[in-house]
Design a protein around this motif. Structure first.
Motif: not given
Lengths: 266, 254
Positions: A212-213, A215-222, A227, A209
């Motif tokens: 996955e989490l 990954g979700s952060m990276r997909l939204r530019g983290f 910023h 998990r």
């Protein structure tokens, strides 16, 4: 409600507290972070037997609690887990150090007792101030503040992600405990024979998990940078708040107010 | 394929395996045009989610992936992810901020939008899905269906050109599922939807890609593939309910 669920609720309640509005909530995270760090350093720098010098420092968190609208009892309730540990560490001082510090005839205050009380108060004050920072700023604000004072992004990310993963770990543990309890009626807790697989499952599921989490952060530019806090400018009130707090903290640290007041009457 | 329409996704010989022994995806070749709505279907473990992770660079396979003319590489990841949003299968993995507003603003702020611009994008996405009342709600205090809508909203707030959705209708009640279908039909972005909800695919997508045994088994018009009972059953799927209703109901037929 099981203990894991209540732990999760407590964690969530901290986030909820940080969304309230008050004078302290409205201050810039950086201002509050600086005040907290300086306060903790000042409190910890007091001599182990300088209890009288430390007492006026209580005023600062008390005033901040009052301004934030958060009840102090909420803080003590949250600290109930850590307080016994502090007491356990300091309790040996009165036993091991019986040198007299103050002889009042019927009552003798030993250096051990004095150092125990000082240690207790120091820890309590540092924790109260940290609590007020987290409860009025939120973890994201604190992390953004840390970045502004140039704490490396890897460390800040680690703090933020660890905080996020605590709730993730608790959720997974709760799911596993529920699944176990439903198939083990009448049992209190998880039986020792299931501990190994239980912990293994918890680790694997949490890792999955967490992956996955992230990954979700990276997909939204983290990328480790915060910023979203860039535009939170420090205004005049923040500067004034920081200056007043710092002057009071340094003043209380340099001048022993208790002794000064005592000197007036004696 | 009409060459005048811009290609937004191009896959050439894509191959992926987790353990080097069993291929999850093998020789995947795919071209997606701008504005297309594609349903990705296949049995459990067919590789639908893996395909989405490969497209967004969360996994790396062999072969070429090109998104809107940009080759997917480490140095182009940020640019590609800005243009492409992925709604994960498990909403809990998508929502990590204290409130839905924070979660929705996370992407736009990371991609350089100001606080005000991010708030406009958030409000627009919330309005589109009709979930304005969830704006300041803690994600941990939402129902399964609300979390699903919230997860979709976090991606819509980023205003991506391409949206990948992994089981978007899962955990939604019929009312919210219908609302989602209507919303999907109103979107003008390129959509790739992986789902077992074949009725939803039929209503929202004009093209369907069927994955079976790690390969693309069929690629064509949604009506053609989703009405092919034999093909679907070969791949452990069944006809969408709307096609099944033409047959007499028989509980014992299984």
């Amino acid at each position: 409600m099981n203990r894991i669920t209540s732990a999760m609720m407590e964690l969530m309640s901290m986030d909820e507290l940080s969304r309230d509005s008050s004078f302290v909530h409205a201050r810039n995270p950086l201002a509050k972070l600086i005040v907290t760090i300086i306060y903790i350093v000042a409190v910890l720098s007091f001599d182990i037997t300088n209890l009288t010098g430390l007492i006026p420092m209580v005023l600062i968190p008390v005033v901040l609690f009052s301004l934030s609208g958060i009840e102090i009892r909420v803080c003590f309730y949250k600290l109930r887990i850590i307080l016994p540990l502090i007491i356990f560490i300091g309790i040996w001082n009165p036993i091991l150090n019986r040198t007299s510090a103050l002889d009042l005839g019927l009552f003798v205050l030993t250096e051990g007792t004095l150092s125990f009380l000082t240690l207790l108060l120091k820890s309590l004050l540092a924790l109260m101030m940290s609590f007020i920072l987290v409860a009025t700023t939120g973890i994201d604000g604190i992390c953004a503040g840390l970045r502004r004072i140039h704490v490396p992004s890897i460390i800040v990310s680690l703090i933020l992600i660890t905080y996020r993963y605590i709730s993730l770990l608790l959720t997974e543990a709760e799911t596993l405990v529920t699944a176990y309890t439903l198939r083990a009626p009448g049992q209190k807790g998880v039986h020792v024979s299931a501990w190994g697989s239980f912990l293994g499952q918890l680790l694997l599921r949490s890792m999955d998990r967490a992956n996955e989490l992230y990954g979700s952060m990276r997909l939204r530019g983290f990328t480790g940078e915060f910023h979203y806090a860039d535009n939170d400018k420090i205004d005049g009130t923040d500067i004034l708040f920081t200056l007043i707090c710092l002057i009071v903290i340094v003043g209380f640290r340099i001048v022993n107010i208790s002794r000064l007041i005592g000197g007036i009457f004696i | 394929m009409d060459k005048s329409v811009e290609l937004v996704i191009e896959l050439n010989g894509l191959h992926f395996s987790y353990d080097e022994k069993t291929s999850v995806l093998e020789d995947i070749n795919l071209k997606v045009r701008k504005g297309e709505r594609i349903g990705i279907i296949g049995a459990n473990g067919a590789g639908k989610s893996t395909l989405f992770k490969l497209l967004t660079g969360l996994l790396t396979g062999r072969g070429e992936v090109e998104i809107a003319g940009t080759k997917l590489e480490k140095k182009t990841l940020c640019e590609i992810r800005k243009r492409m949003g992925l709604v994960l299968q498990d909403s809990d993995n998508q929502l990590f901020m204290p409130t839905l507003f924070d979660d929705m603003a996370f992407g736009p702020r990371n991609y350089g939008k100001s606080k005000e611009e991010a708030e406009i994008a958030v409000n627009k996405a919330l309005g589109m899905l009709g979930i304005e009342e969830l704006k300041y709600r803690s994600c941990t205090r939402m129902s399964g269906g609300e979390k699903r809508m919230a997860a979709i909203a976090t991606i819509l707030a980023m205003e991506p050109e391409i949206i990948l959705m992994d089981e978007p209708s899962i955990t939604l009640d019929p009312y919210n599922r219908r609302k989602l279908i209507n919303n999907l039909n109103e979107m003008d972005q390129t959509l790739l939807i992986a789902s077992h909800d074949l009725d939803m695919i039929l209503e929202t997508c004009e093209r369907v890609i069927l994955i079976d045994n790690a390969k693309i088994t069929a690629d064509g018009r949604a009506e053609d593939i989703l009405s092919d009972k034999e093909l679907l059953e070969q791949c452990h799927l069944e006809l969408p309910l709307c096609f099944q209703q033409a047959m007499p109901y028989n509980r014992d037929s299984n």
